[in-house]
Enzyme design. Structure first.
Site, PDB file in Angstrom:
ATOM      1  N   ASP A  42       0.849  -1.190   0.000  1.00 18.35           N
ATOM      2  CA  ASP A  42       0.000   0.000   0.000  1.00 18.35           C
ATOM      3  C   ASP A  42       0.887   1.243   0.000  1.00 18.35           C
ATOM      4  O   ASP A  42       1.703   1.437   0.913  1.00 18.35           O
ATOM      5  CB  ASP A  42      -0.905  -0.016   1.234  1.00 18.35           C
ATOM      6  CG  ASP A  42      -1.839   1.179   1.269  1.00 18.35           C
ATOM      7  OD1 ASP A  42      -2.717   1.279   0.397  1.00 18.35           O
ATOM      8  OD2 ASP A  42      -1.683   2.026   2.168  1.00 18.35           O
ATOM      9  N   THR A  75      -3.248   5.126  -4.029  1.00 20.26           N
ATOM     10  CA  THR A  75      -2.159   5.868  -3.386  1.00 20.26           C
ATOM     11  C   THR A  75      -0.821   5.617  -4.059  1.00 20.26           C
ATOM     12  O   THR A  75       0.042   6.494  -4.076  1.00 20.26           O
ATOM     13  CB  THR A  75      -2.063   5.466  -1.901  1.00 20.26           C
ATOM     14  OG1 THR A  75      -1.963   4.040  -1.807  1.00 20.26           O
ATOM     15  CG2 THR A  75      -3.297   5.914  -1.151  1.00 20.26           C
ATOM     16  N   THR A  76      -0.641   4.427  -4.622  1.00 15.99           N
ATOM     17  CA  THR A  76       0.601   4.129  -5.333  1.00 15.99           C
ATOM     18  C   THR A  76       0.659   4.879  -6.659  1.00 15.99           C
ATOM     19  O   THR A  76       1.656   5.535  -6.987  1.00 15.99           O
ATOM     20  CB  THR A  76       0.725   2.621  -5.599  1.00 15.99           C
ATOM     21  OG1 THR A  76       0.601   1.916  -4.367  1.00 15.99           O
ATOM     22  CG2 THR A  76       2.054   2.289  -6.248  1.00 15.99           C
ATOM     23  N   ASP A 373      -9.270  -0.431   1.511  1.00 16.47           N
ATOM     24  CA  ASP A 373      -9.300   0.045   0.117  1.00 16.47           C
ATOM     25  C   ASP A 373     -10.575  -0.408  -0.588  1.00 16.47           C
ATOM     26  O   ASP A 373     -11.211   0.370  -1.315  1.00 16.47           O
ATOM     27  CB  ASP A 373      -8.078  -0.477  -0.646  1.00 16.47           C
ATOM     28  CG  ASP A 373      -6.798   0.231  -0.233  1.00 16.47           C
ATOM     29  OD1 ASP A 373      -6.886   1.134   0.621  1.00 16.47           O
ATOM     30  OD2 ASP A 373      -5.725  -0.124  -0.740  1.00 16.47           O
TER      31      ASP A 373
END
Length: 508
Positions: A42, A75-76, A373
């Site tokens: 994450d 988020t990545t 998520d």
């Protein structure tokens, strides 16, 4: 004082520093200064736990955190995109383009990309009886996680949990009503959805009943103990008679407290504070099961789920303030003495618990992050049921659209717009590289296919399914999540471009 040339080196190192996707896009093991180990892929978690000293790098950490707070997923990708934008900006600055012109070009390109996403987005209908579209989207989110072997069951659990607490008329979801609990032991397949509340406590006395049907619950924040004076005091007991009088008075206090609970019809007491052995013994003999040391958050969730009221004083306890649950049971796990309390079939079913099992603590914690998520993706789809297809197809489509629009701008900004289009290609290239494919060759072939067939749904065939059409592979994600990625990355890069110096206190 940090001059711009040094800043460029910082940007380049950040753009090339990709713990999120290199070397194989797999999980990262992080060790804290205290020796705690975290295994995750994450992006927000990785950056949150990294010790970052550089001020520019901290902006990227905040970028990932903003994406996590607002959307909960992606988020990545947002950090990879920001790094690619910084790398392209560095090339333009070396060629003499002013940072303000680069920032303006990026802003224009981001608007074009967001409009293109609106054009290629598709809407789908779902409901309580038709959850398959939601499940498919959550499965896409879980595909890159360590829990992907159970992605179908976990996606279904996440969707059912969100629909249980969602207000579909207002298109609103309160994720605070979904409690995610984990316990080491068992296997990932044992993860379950509980329509009620799970409390990591047990009955206060081992001889109390382990199962209560049609429970009427008194939720207390007052302790089962005699009142204490608020001033300092000293009491001398010098005779047996005085001690017996004191003990009788104390017993009378306990009796009155238990009688007040019994008098209003309570069949279970859940207390925020503890009580001594004498009160516990009396509760057991008066057939009033009790649970002690329950945290404030759990008390609030129990009150919401059971429709009860939290009572701060015994004098305020009334039958109307009792919570109602169809079943309260204590469950033991494995060969250990670990027990947990299930509060099920509640009066208000809009409070649920996802109970995660795993072979070790790292597995449980990573599953919690993965479930978070998936919950956020399901919530976003309820708010806005538009999707774009994944596998890098939307980024490639936006890159083609931005590249074509660059010729319409006569100024220097067109170079920045083309650079933005090149930066968008970094996401599908990373996907191809992490899947063991030739990145440049694969990207060129897919981009050519999109242009020839006028099909914006062609992406990287990461799973080797034999087709590049993401519609056939059922790989898609939320429109608002993808738009937020582009907008947030552009805003942060614009901010960095407008920084001239970084001044530390030692410079004065």
């Amino acid at each position: 004082m940090l001059k711009r040339p040094t800043l460029l080196l910082v940007w380049l190192s950040l753009a090339s520093f990709e713990p999120l996707s290199v070397p194989k896009g797999m999980d990262k093991m992080l060790q804290s200064p205290d020796g705690d180990v975290t295994t995750t892929n994450d992006g927000a978690t990785i950056l949150e736990q990294m010790d970052v000293d550089n001020q520019i790098a901290k902006l990227l950490v905040e970028l990932s955190r903003s994406q996590d707070y607002e959307i909960g997923d992606g988020t990545t990708g947002v950090v990879v995109l920001a790094g690619a934008l910084l790398e392209q900006a560095q090339k333009l600055l070396e060629r003499g383009v002013h940072p303000i012109r680069v920032a303006e070009g990026y802003e224009t390109a981001s608007r074009i990309a967001v409009e293109n996403l609106e054009k290629i987005a598709q809407r789908f209908d779902f409901g309580v009886n038709n959850i398959e579209p939601l499940v498919q989207t959550c499965m896409t989110t879980l595909s890159s996680k360590i829990v992907n072997r159970c992605k179908r069951s976990l996606a279904e659990i996440s969707v059912k949990a969100v629909l249980a607490v969602a207000d579909l008329e207002r298109k609103d979801v309160n994720l605070d009503l979904i409690k995610v609990e984990g316990k080491v032991g068992g296997k990932l397949e044992d993860t379950e959805l509980i329509y009620g509340i799970l409390v990591d406590k047990e009955m206060s006395h081992p001889q109390m009943p382990k199962q209560i049907e049609d429970a009427k619950i008194a939720i207390l924040t007052c302790p089962f103990e005699p009142p204490k004076p608020k001033t300092k005091h000293k009491m001398d007991i010098d005779t047996v008679e005085k001690f017996q009088t004191l003990r009788k008075q104390e017993q009378q206090y306990f009796n009155n407290m238990v009688q007040k609970c019994k008098g209003v019809g309570a069949t279970l007491v859940i207390c925020q504070w503890g009580f001594d052995d004498e009160a516990n013994h009396l509760l057991m003999h008066r057939d009033l099961p009790a649970v002690r040391w329950v945290g404030g958050v759990e008390l609030e969730l129990i009150a919401i789920a059971t429709g009860g009221r939290i009572v701060p004083r015994f004098e305020e306890l009334t039958p109307e303030k009792l919570g109602k649950a169809g079943l309260v049971r204590e469950k033991a796990f494995g060969t250990t003495k670990d027990r947990m309390l299930y509060v099920e079939h509640c009066a208000n079913s809009r409070a649920v618990t996802i109970f995660i099992r795993g072979g070790n603590k790292m597995m449980v914690e990573e599953t919690k992050r993965s479930i978070h998520d998936a919950l956020c993706v399901a919530r976003n789809l309820i708010r806005n049921n538009s999707i774009v297809y994944g596998g890098g197809s939307s980024e490639i489509s936006c890159s083609i659209s931005v590249e074509a629009a660059a010729d319409r701008y006569p100024g220097v900004e067109q170079y920045a717009i083309r650079a933005f289009a090149d930066a968008l290609d970094s996401v599908p290239m990373a996907l191809a590289e992490n899947s063991g494919l030739q990145p440049i060759e694969t990207l060129s072939a897919v981009k050519s296919q999109q242009i020839k067939e006028n099909n914006p749904y062609c992406g990287i065939d990461c799973n080797d399914a034999g087709t590049n059409d993401m519609r056939e592979q059922n790989v898609f994600e939320t429109l608002i999540g993808k738009q937020q990625q582009i907008l947030l990355a552009t805003q942060v890069v614009k901010m960095i471009l407008k920084i001239d110096d970084v001044i530390s206190p030692s410079d004065f």
